[in-house]
Design an enzyme around this catalytic site. Structure first.
Site, PDB file in Angstrom:
ATOM      1  N   ALA B 518      -5.226  73.109  63.285  1.00  0.00           N
ATOM      2  CA  ALA B 518      -4.558  72.005  63.982  1.00  0.00           C
ATOM      3  C   ALA B 518      -4.804  72.095  65.487  1.00  0.00           C
ATOM      4  O   ALA B 518      -5.274  71.145  66.116  1.00  0.00           O
ATOM      5  CB  ALA B 518      -3.060  72.024  63.678  1.00  0.00           C
ATOM      6  N   THR B 627       4.602  66.357  59.308  1.00  0.00           N
ATOM      7  CA  THR B 627       3.592  67.173  58.626  1.00  0.00           C
ATOM      8  C   THR B 627       3.853  68.658  58.879  1.00  0.00           C
ATOM      9  O   THR B 627       3.601  69.491  58.014  1.00  0.00           O
ATOM     10  CB  THR B 627       2.163  66.795  59.072  1.00  0.00           C
ATOM     11  OG1 THR B 627       2.084  66.868  60.497  1.00  0.00           O
ATOM     12  CG2 THR B 627       1.804  65.397  58.621  1.00  0.00           C
ATOM     13  N   GLU B 698       0.849  78.863  58.648  1.00  0.00           N
ATOM     14  CA  GLU B 698       0.948  80.203  58.098  1.00  0.00           C
ATOM     15  C   GLU B 698       2.224  80.904  58.572  1.00  0.00           C
ATOM     16  O   GLU B 698       2.801  81.700  57.830  1.00  0.00           O
ATOM     17  CB  GLU B 698      -0.293  81.013  58.463  1.00  0.00           C
ATOM     18  CG  GLU B 698      -1.531  80.366  57.867  1.00  0.00           C
ATOM     19  CD  GLU B 698      -2.788  81.205  57.996  1.00  0.00           C
ATOM     20  OE1 GLU B 698      -3.673  81.034  57.165  1.00  0.00           O
ATOM     21  OE2 GLU B 698      -2.907  82.017  58.938  1.00  0.00           O
TER      22      GLU B 698
END
Ligand SMILES: Cc1cc2nc3c(=O)[nH]c(=O)nc-3n(C[C@H](O)[C@H](O)[C@H](O)COP(=O)(O)OP(=O)(O)OC[C@H]3O[C@@H](n4cnc5c(N)ncnc54)[C@H](O)[C@@H]3O)c2cc1C
Ligand code: SF4
Lengths: 317, 751
Positions: B518, B627, B698
């Site tokens: 990202a 998101t 993560e």
């Protein structure tokens, strides 16, 4: 999957004759177990006889006050039937503890009884497995056996019968009605329906080749508190590590069968008789001859504790 | 563009589009079946045949003979490819084992053949007719057995240097002198990515040119490694992967589906489509390797850590890499004396490699239980114990600051929100009927990485901005945040941006991995947009420094021109790549969080069910709260799986993962996942990128399993140090009181 031929039989006797008449033929009901196994080349039928047109999809009262459940009645329909929910609640509870909504819509009463083991080595055609390939050995012995059976096993096979519905049927003393290729009907007690593996773990039931299940019969209701408790590693959509089907009467007597522990729903008279003494007494008898592996010996303690929970649920303080 | 000084004010700071919780721009395509996944690319090449991959039946050894004649003459079969007729193949630089076996077998279910046929069924049925004569070799499959002699692993590229433990201060002396110590060993099992979409590829040759429509997280890696494996020029290969049904690191690398589809298509002279069957997804692919982790902590009575040691052992195929489970321990807590290292055993199990948050996910599973155990020994609240040992500087390199570190706020805000103060510090003492209730906490930590990332941006005649980059969207939201970035930069609404991803003909991006996707890919888009803005300004004859791009117009002084007018003379295209300077050396760039979990453990059966979860995350600017939240709740779910059920069961005799399907390898179902809450601290980290955003996908997983484990301990008083925490591991140690009282009472009541 091997190529196969397919037909839709028009009567129970014709279906039985069709399967008996062709080596390698099998009945096809919902297909939720058989087709999966065919895709993995574990089952390799040459011919499938579809039983959906046999009109075995009704639940009706029997003369003695019990129920006759057609072999093709879906798990969903059986679990939802008002009579079953009222008089045989342990059966409804067991069915809805199994699989998923979609599968239960498709799964049938006979197919469910005949679902095959979930032993992971049975599922891997590279591995030795006496059930899949008689005489090839048992990879689960000495292997990964956490899910497998602790009692009723043999040196040839330690697989469990994995289903839930049959555990409830066992505690209900159900019968299995069949018809053979010659049109002869008989009833097999559920207690005698699933075989112990012995030296022939590939022979799993009392059915003769081509013998068709037409119905499952439930004796008249016995009352009592009906509980089905299924213990597993996740909250849903998993086979039982241990399950308990119990009918407990107000005086503390009752019946109990265990799932996930043996090659068949596990029940004994001696264990039933010990129910008033509590869970430990029951499992001491039920599992007296247990031969667990290091991986699965916890199932015995789990069975005791699950039964204790079941009794507590049936007789709240 | 090179990012080598902290970001000043830039157009992203307007946060008109970026930072807003937009729905996914690809959502409507997915929910209406309009987003084709690799196996559904029926349209891209006519005359597709079906391939079926046969996997090795043994884990280690070689093929003495492989008989394919029956398969070749089976109905509908067009080709069978094995090592015997595949021609010479190379190996991708990112692959440890070869993707086509033979004659040597390196692991179970390694591909040994592909059968190509007119139908899938014909290919599958013919594959069963291939007869392989294997010669079994001896392999090593048992990590616990191999661990005691596993050598230290060096991260040094120079392999001639001996591997050494990472030392700061004098660990042994400090640990020996510490009044309160912990020395415990934890294990984590092998885990599978178990993504929804299996490996799948359609391969089509045209002369010596090959196109693969596949499912891959890293287009450039797949491009390099497929060309290298097949021995073809990179110019002759196109890799396309616009939609990906999950990867979690399992699709970082070129895998057998792409290689075998290409070989099958070449042999059959027609396009070939291949999907790997689910039962092969567990042994043919990569997995998160199991670890055995020894942790030693020494502290003052006041709870200050004086010494930390963390040694992790994992295994892999020869030339494979270790699970770097000690990564976070180097950076997370202060302590002047430190001893850290990894050991690597040679195992002949399938290849171990990255799975979501490699290193930290496994490492925190251990470290954060250790912290909980230590807090109890000290009689401290576990939240306070972590706060006391927080640091603002790199514990190995004092003076080197974190770019931004708000771990304490995550812990404090989370504790308040979760009603942590209601936790009973005495374990096994909180009941709700038959349920034992427990609360647990763990720190979340994951490094932020930046990777070189490029993009091409085009302002078309219609005023639409089109972004092209080989970045992938593995279900994470890349399409959306890239569109938001371009919209913000160009001053247009989101629906005026088109994003095209996942094609090797587009500029090389960071790809999706290591939670760098990202931040890196949007920075690449930022760089390209800066160039595009300059080109537009130049076209309009205005100074780009003064130009304001907003509402579809460019404004400079009193002049206001519609963007569409800037392209009267032809569309304008700009391309740039974001390169990274040394700011990550100057500052440690990491992401932080705190996970809080409440569990209920059935006092009878020991079944563990999560009741409540909260994550508080500090990860720089949140590009899209919707998101981002989806990433974190998905990660929390995966953490519950890791804590309570996920384990690839190793058969140490035959060398394979036994439970190789989704019935045997359990992941959480809906019923396992309760209320989940996610809070993001309002941050913007100017030292990481012009986007001021860090990775999140993560971080959300890191620490979850330990928070669950700590909650289970708080509920039961039984400490389980071996994941997953299944009921059999604590069943017979559950509080005696409950067994004795409840069960006896119940049994007697039944009399
Ligand atoms: C993902 C998954 C999860 C599951 N989870 C559970 C669970 O938790 N608990 C549980 O109990 N079950 C579970 N099941 C098993 C499921 O209950 C069975 O697959 C189903 O009941 C089988 O019924 P069917 O009608 O589809 O049988 P089929 O697959 O059609 O047939 C099964 C067998 O029965 C034979 N057969 C069918 N009808 C007759 C007949 N009238 N006479 C003689 N032989 C016949 C067939 O020849 C075949 O050998 C699960 C299955 C799946 C796929
Ligand atoms: S336990 Fe039975 S089913 Fe499993 S491998 Fe052994 S023989 Fe086969």
């Amino acid at each position: 999957m091997k190529a196969f031929t397919y037909e839709r039989a028009k009567s129970p006797a014709a279906a039985a004759a069709a399967v008996a008449g062709q080596p390698g033929a099998k009945f096809l009901a919902g297909g939720t177990n058989l087709l999966d196994l065919m895709k993995l080349q574990i089952e390799t039928p040459t011919h499938l006889v579809d039983v959906q047109d046999l009109k075995l999809d009704r639940i009706e009262p029997t003369a003695d006050g019990g129920l006759r459940v057609g072999a093709f009645v879906s798990n969903t329909a059986l679990a939802a039937d008002a009579r079953v929910r009222r008089d045989y609640a342990v059966l409804t509870r067991a069915i809805v503890a199994g699989a998923s909504g979609q599968l239960r819509n498709k799964a049938t009463t006979a197919g469910n009884l005949l679902q095959r083991t979930r032993c992971p080595y049975f599922y891997d055609t590279n591995q030795p497995c006496n059930k899949r390939r008689p005489g090839s050995g048992c990879a689960a012995l000495g292997g990964y056996s956490r899910q497998l059976a602790v009692i009723g096993t043999s040196d040839a096979c330690i697989a469990t019968y994995p289903g839930d519905m049959a555990v409830a049927l066992r505690v209900l003393d159900a019968g299995v009605e069949t018809i053979d290729a010659h049109g002869a009907a008989r009833t097999i007690l559920l207690a005698e329906f699933h075989h112990s593996p012995g030296d022939t773990p590939h022979l799993e039931t009392a059915l003769a080749p081509g013998e068709l299940i037409t119905a499952v019969t439930l004796p008249p209701p016995v009352g009592g508190h009906h509980v089905y408790r299924k213990v597993r590693d996740r909250a849903s959509y998993a086979f039982a590590l241990v399950s308990v089907a119990a009918i407990i009467q107000p005086d503390g007597s009752g019946r109990v069968a265990f799932g996930g522990v043996a090659p068949k729903p596990w029940r004994s008279d001696a264990a039933d008789a010990a129910l008033p003494e509590g869970a430990t007494a029951v499992t001491a008898r039920a599992f007296a001859d247990a031969r667990p592996t290091a991986d699965n010996k916890f199932k015995i303690a789990l069975a005791t504790r699950t039964l204790a929970a079941t009794i507590a649920q049936a007789r709240p303080a | 563009m090179k990012f080598d000084t902290p970001a000043g004010i830039n157009p992203i700071d307007r946060m008109k589009v970026v930072g807003v919780a937009h729905d996914r721009v690809d959502g409507k395509f997915k929910t209406t079946g309009m987003a084709p996944y690799a196996y559904e690319r029926h349209d891209v090449a006519p005359g597709q045949l079906y391939g079926f991959i046969l996997g090795s039946a043994i884990a280690k050894g070689h093929i003495a003979a492989i008989h394919t004649t029956h398969a070749e003459s089976a109905p509908g079969v067009r080709a069978v490819v094995t090592y015997a007729n595949a021609g010479k193949l190379g190996k991708g630089s990112k692959n440890t084992a070869n993707l086509l076996a033979g004659p040597e077998i390196e692991h179970y279910h390694q591909a040994v053949a592909i059968v190509v046929a007119d139908t899938f069924e014909a290919a599958r049925s013919a594959a069963a007719l291939i007869d392989v004569d294997y010669v079994r070799g001896t392999g090593h499959f048992d990590l616990a057995a191999a661990a005691p002699t596993a050598p230290l692993h060096s991260e040094d590229k120079d392999k001639s240097k001996p591997a050494v433990l990472d030392r700061v201060g004098d660990f042994e002396a400090a640990f020996a002198a510490a009044p309160v110590t912990l020395d415990a060993t934890y294990t984590t099992p092998d885990e599978a990515h178990a993504m929804m979409e299996p490996f799948a590829t359609v391969a089509s040759w045209s002369g010596d040119k090959l196109t693969v429509w596949t499912s891959n997280q890293m287009i450039a890696w797949a491009h390099d490694d497929l060309a290298q494996t097949l021995g073809i020029a990179k110019e002759n290969l196109r890799v396309n992967s616009p939609f990906i049904g999950g990867g979690f690191g399992g699709k970082l690398f070129l895998r057998a589906d792409a290689v075998m589809a290409a070989l099958g298509a070449k042999a059959a002279g027609r396009p070939v489509k291949v999907a790997m069957t689910r039962p092969m997804m567990f042994n043919n692919s990569t997995h998160r390797p199991a670890t055995i982790q020894r942790i030693r902590l020494g502290a003052t009575r006041g709870g200050k850590l004086t010494s930390i040691s963390h040694i992790s052992t994992s295994g892999n195929l020869p030339d494979g890499s270790p699970e770097t489970a000690t990564a976070q321990t180097k950076l997370l807590y202060a302590a002047p004396n430190r001893l850290i290292g990894t050991r690597l055993a040679v195992l002949d199990l399938p290849e171990g490699n990255a799975m979501r948050a490699p290193g930290e996910a496994s490492g925190l599973m251990a470290l954060e239980i250790a912290m909980d155990e230590m807090a109890e020994k000290l009689g401290m609240d576990p939240v306070e114990f972590r706060i006391v040992n927080d640091t603002q500087e790199d514990p190995e390199k004092p003076g080197r600051l974190f770019s931004q570190r708000q771990l304490i706020r995550c812990l404090r805000d989370g504790a308040a929100r979760f009603d942590w103060s209601a936790r009973n510090p005495r374990p096994g003492n909180t009941r709700d009927g038959d349920q034992l209730i427990g609360l647990g906490v763990a720190t979340a930590f994951r490094n932020n990485l930046n990777v070189t990332s490029g993009a091409r941006v085009r302002l078309g005649h219609d005023g639409v901005v089109t972004v092209e980059t080989d970045m992938t969207d593995i279900g994470t939201g890349s399409y959306t945040i890239i569109a938001q970035t371009a919209a913000e930069m160009m001053g247009v609404p989101l629906d005026r941006v088109v994003v095209r991803l996942g094609d090797s003909s587009f500029p090389v991006s960071a790809g999706s991995g290591g939670q760098f996707g990202a931040g890196s890919s949007t920075s690449g888009v930022y760089a390209a947009c800066v160039k595009l803005r300059e080109a537009i300004a130049q076209n309009l004859g205005v100074n780009s420094a003064d130009a304001v791009f907003e509402d579809g117009h460019v404004r400079s002084g009193n002049r206001r021109v519609a963007l569409a007018d800037a392209v009267r003379g032809g569309e304008i295209v700009a391309e740039d790549t974001m390169h990274w300077g040394d700011l990550d050396k100057e500052y440690q760039q990491s992401t932080f969080g705190a996970h809080f979990v409440e569990v209920a453990v059935d006092a009878f059966t020991g079944e563990i069910r999560v009741r409540r979860m909260l994550a508080v995350c500090a990860a720089g600017r949140v590009l899209n709260p919707k998101t981002a939240r989806s990433q974190v709740i998905g990660a929390m779910t995966m953490g519950v799986g890791g804590a309570l059920m996920e384990e690839l069961a190793v058969d140490t005799r035959f060398g394979f993962f036994v439970n190789h399907d989704l019935a045997g390898y359990e992941v959480p179902v809906h019923a396992d996942i309760p209320h989940q809450e996610v809070i993001f601290l309002d941050e913007a980290d100017d030292k990481v990128s012009p986007m001021k955003a860090k990775g999140i996908g993560e971080l959300g997983l890191c620490g979850v399993a330990a928070a669950v484990a700590n909650a289970v301990y708080n509920a039961t008083g039984v400490r389980v140090r071996d994941y997953p925490i299944t009921l059999d591991k604590h069943l017979e140690k559950l509080p005696a009181l409950i067994q004795a009282l409840t069960i006896r009472n119940v049994c007697e009541k039944a009399k």
